[in-house]
Scaffold this motif. Structure first.
Motif, PDB file in Angstrom:
ATOM      1  N   ALA A 135       0.819  -1.219   0.000  1.00  0.00           N
ATOM      2  CA  ALA A 135       0.000   0.000   0.000  1.00  0.00           C
ATOM      3  C   ALA A 135       0.853   1.269   0.000  1.00  0.00           C
ATOM      4  O   ALA A 135       0.336   2.355  -0.248  1.00  0.00           O
ATOM      5  N   ARG A 136       2.156   1.108   0.280  1.00  0.00           N
ATOM      6  CA  ARG A 136       3.086   2.235   0.392  1.00  0.00           C
ATOM      7  C   ARG A 136       2.582   3.254   1.412  1.00  0.00           C
ATOM      8  O   ARG A 136       2.630   4.475   1.205  1.00  0.00           O
ATOM      9  N   ALA A 137       2.105   2.722   2.536  1.00  0.00           N
ATOM     10  CA  ALA A 137       1.581   3.565   3.605  1.00  0.00           C
ATOM     11  C   ALA A 137       1.552   2.766   4.898  1.00  0.00           C
ATOM     12  O   ALA A 137       1.542   1.536   4.887  1.00  0.00           O
ATOM     13  N   GLY A 138       1.512   3.481   6.002  1.00  0.00           N
ATOM     14  CA  GLY A 138       1.413   2.822   7.295  1.00  0.00           C
ATOM     15  C   GLY A 138       2.681   2.996   8.111  1.00  0.00           C
ATOM     16  O   GLY A 138       3.600   3.733   7.739  1.00  0.00           O
ATOM     17  N   GLY A 139       2.718   2.316   9.236  1.00  0.00           N
ATOM     18  CA  GLY A 139       3.885   2.437  10.098  1.00  0.00           C
ATOM     19  C   GLY A 139       3.954   1.328  11.118  1.00  0.00           C
ATOM     20  O   GLY A 139       2.953   0.691  11.451  1.00  0.00           O
ATOM     21  N   VAL A 140       5.171   1.103  11.613  1.00  0.00           N
ATOM     22  CA  VAL A 140       5.397   0.112  12.650  1.00  0.00           C
ATOM     23  C   VAL A 140       6.261   0.731  13.739  1.00  0.00           C
ATOM     24  O   VAL A 140       7.220   1.461  13.451  1.00  0.00           O
ATOM     25  N   ILE A 141       5.870   0.488  14.985  1.00  0.00           N
ATOM     26  CA  ILE A 141       6.648   0.926  16.140  1.00  0.00           C
ATOM     27  C   ILE A 141       7.076  -0.331  16.896  1.00  0.00           C
ATOM     28  O   ILE A 141       6.229  -1.122  17.333  1.00  0.00           O
ATOM     29  N   ASN A 142       8.379  -0.529  17.026  1.00  0.00           N
ATOM     30  CA  ASN A 142       8.914  -1.677  17.752  1.00  0.00           C
ATOM     31  C   ASN A 142       9.447  -1.208  19.096  1.00  0.00           C
ATOM     32  O   ASN A 142      10.247  -0.270  19.164  1.00  0.00           O
ATOM     33  N   VAL A 143       9.009  -1.861  20.155  1.00  0.00           N
ATOM     34  CA  VAL A 143       9.448  -1.476  21.494  1.00  0.00           C
ATOM     35  C   VAL A 143      10.666  -2.305  21.876  1.00  0.00           C
ATOM     36  O   VAL A 143      10.569  -3.509  22.094  1.00  0.00           O
ATOM     37  N   ALA A 144      11.805  -1.634  21.939  1.00  0.00           N
ATOM     38  CA  ALA A 144      13.042  -2.267  22.385  1.00  0.00           C
ATOM     39  C   ALA A 144      13.311  -1.777  23.809  1.00  0.00           C
ATOM     40  O   ALA A 144      12.421  -1.754  24.646  1.00  0.00           O
ATOM     41  N   SER A 145      14.530  -1.365  24.085  1.00  0.00           N
ATOM     42  CA  SER A 145      14.907  -0.901  25.414  1.00  0.00           C
ATOM     43  C   SER A 145      16.305  -0.332  25.328  1.00  0.00           C
ATOM     44  O   SER A 145      17.097  -0.702  24.451  1.00  0.00           O
ATOM     45  N   ALA A 146      16.643   0.562  26.261  1.00  0.00           N
ATOM     46  CA  ALA A 146      18.024   1.005  26.363  1.00  0.00           C
ATOM     47  C   ALA A 146      18.945  -0.164  26.650  1.00  0.00           C
ATOM     48  O   ALA A 146      20.141  -0.114  26.353  1.00  0.00           O
ATOM     49  N   ALA A 147      18.392  -1.254  27.197  1.00  0.00           N
ATOM     50  CA  ALA A 147      19.187  -2.459  27.423  1.00  0.00           C
ATOM     51  C   ALA A 147      19.763  -3.005  26.125  1.00  0.00           C
ATOM     52  O   ALA A 147      20.770  -3.714  26.138  1.00  0.00           O
ATOM     53  N   GLY A 148      19.160  -2.656  25.005  1.00  0.00           N
ATOM     54  CA  GLY A 148      19.646  -3.118  23.717  1.00  0.00           C
ATOM     55  C   GLY A 148      20.982  -2.530  23.331  1.00  0.00           C
ATOM     56  O   GLY A 148      21.662  -3.064  22.454  1.00  0.00           O
TER      57      GLY A 148
END
Length: 274
Positions: A135-148
């Protein structure tokens, strides 16, 4: 500024509590319709009840993100309820783990931590991103951590899982450049949630983490708002707290001294020693 977090058709994993619940509630406040997924259906339903009580739209779905099959079923349930493909996915579900050195921590702890914290995010991206790319649209938010990126001693499985989420997000940002699909990775330090009560955290380490969280931690609502605003601005990294930002720069500017200092501080932390 793209308004991708306003009026979104969203899926949030780990939405039954903590940061996940805060994301779901904030997205609903921004006029979105939210699929609230959690391994505990009861807590997801509590999140939905709160959203509906404020006039929003949400639905609860049970899902263990460590299972590719269950994430695929989540996607089907989301499409059915939303009446379309989701245009925002927040891969948030995670568990805490810590207190033991490498070689002492049971392999089962590694497998469970990586299964939820890393494979859960992989499953979410693998399942939902193809439709966004098309669709060439949208978004993803991945929750990591400063521990990474801080690599604190006696948090090996957790550190590795979150470092993997950071690397995955960076890879996605490169692959999706120019497609219209946004990628953001969240790297907080202490947030006032229930993650420190996890069964894979030793009692002594749990107590220290909880005290630090109570002392300097941000609220999950504050973290969710900052992250969604950053996602709208097209930011890849969200490092929302001053201590996380300090560690971020120290690790990159002085990697060898940083590791030595982290090792020294680790000797004073509670838990089994090497």
């Amino acid at each position: 500024m793209a308004r991708r977090t306003h009026g979104a058709h969203a899926v949030v994993t780990g939405a039954g509590s903590g940061i996940g619940r805060a994301f779901a509630v904030e997205l609903a406040c921004r006029g979105g319709r939210v699929v609230c997924a959690d391994i505990d259906l009861g807590t997801a339903e509590q999140t939905v009840a709160g959203i509906e009580g404020d006039g929003g739209e949400a639905v609860a779905v049970v899902c263990d993100v460590s299972s590719a099959e269950e994430v695929a079923e989540l996607a089907e349930a989301a499409r059915s309820w939303l009446g379309r493909e989701p245009d925002l996915v927040v891969n948030n579900a995670g568990i805490g783990a810590g207190g033991r050195v490498v070689g002492d921590a049971p392999l089962a702890n590694w497998q469970r931590t990586l299964g939820v914290n890393l494979w859960g995010v992989i499953h979410g991206c693998h399942t939902f991103l193809p439709a966004m790319r098309q669709a060439r649209a949208g978004g993803v938010i991945n929750v990591a951590s400063a521990a990474g990126f801080t690599a604190a001693p006696r948090m090996s499985a957790y550190n590795v899982s979150k470092a993997g989420v950071v690397s995955l997000s960076e890879t996605l940002a490169a692959e999706l450049s120019g497609t219209g699909v946004g990628v953001t990775v969240l790297c907080p330090t202490f947030v006032r949630t229930n993650i420190f009560g996890g069964e894979l955290i030793d009692v002594a380490a749990r107590g220290l983490a909880q005290r630090l969280s109570d002392l300097v931690g941000f609220s999950p609502e504050r973290i969710a708002r900052r992250t969604l605003d950053a996602h709208e601005r097209g930011r890849l990294y969200v490092v929302p707290q001053p201590d996380a930002q300090l560690l971020w720069h120290a690790k990159r500017l002085l990697p060898t001294p940083y590791a030595r200092v982290a090792g020294l501080l680790g000797r004073f932390a509670p838990g089994p020693q090497q």
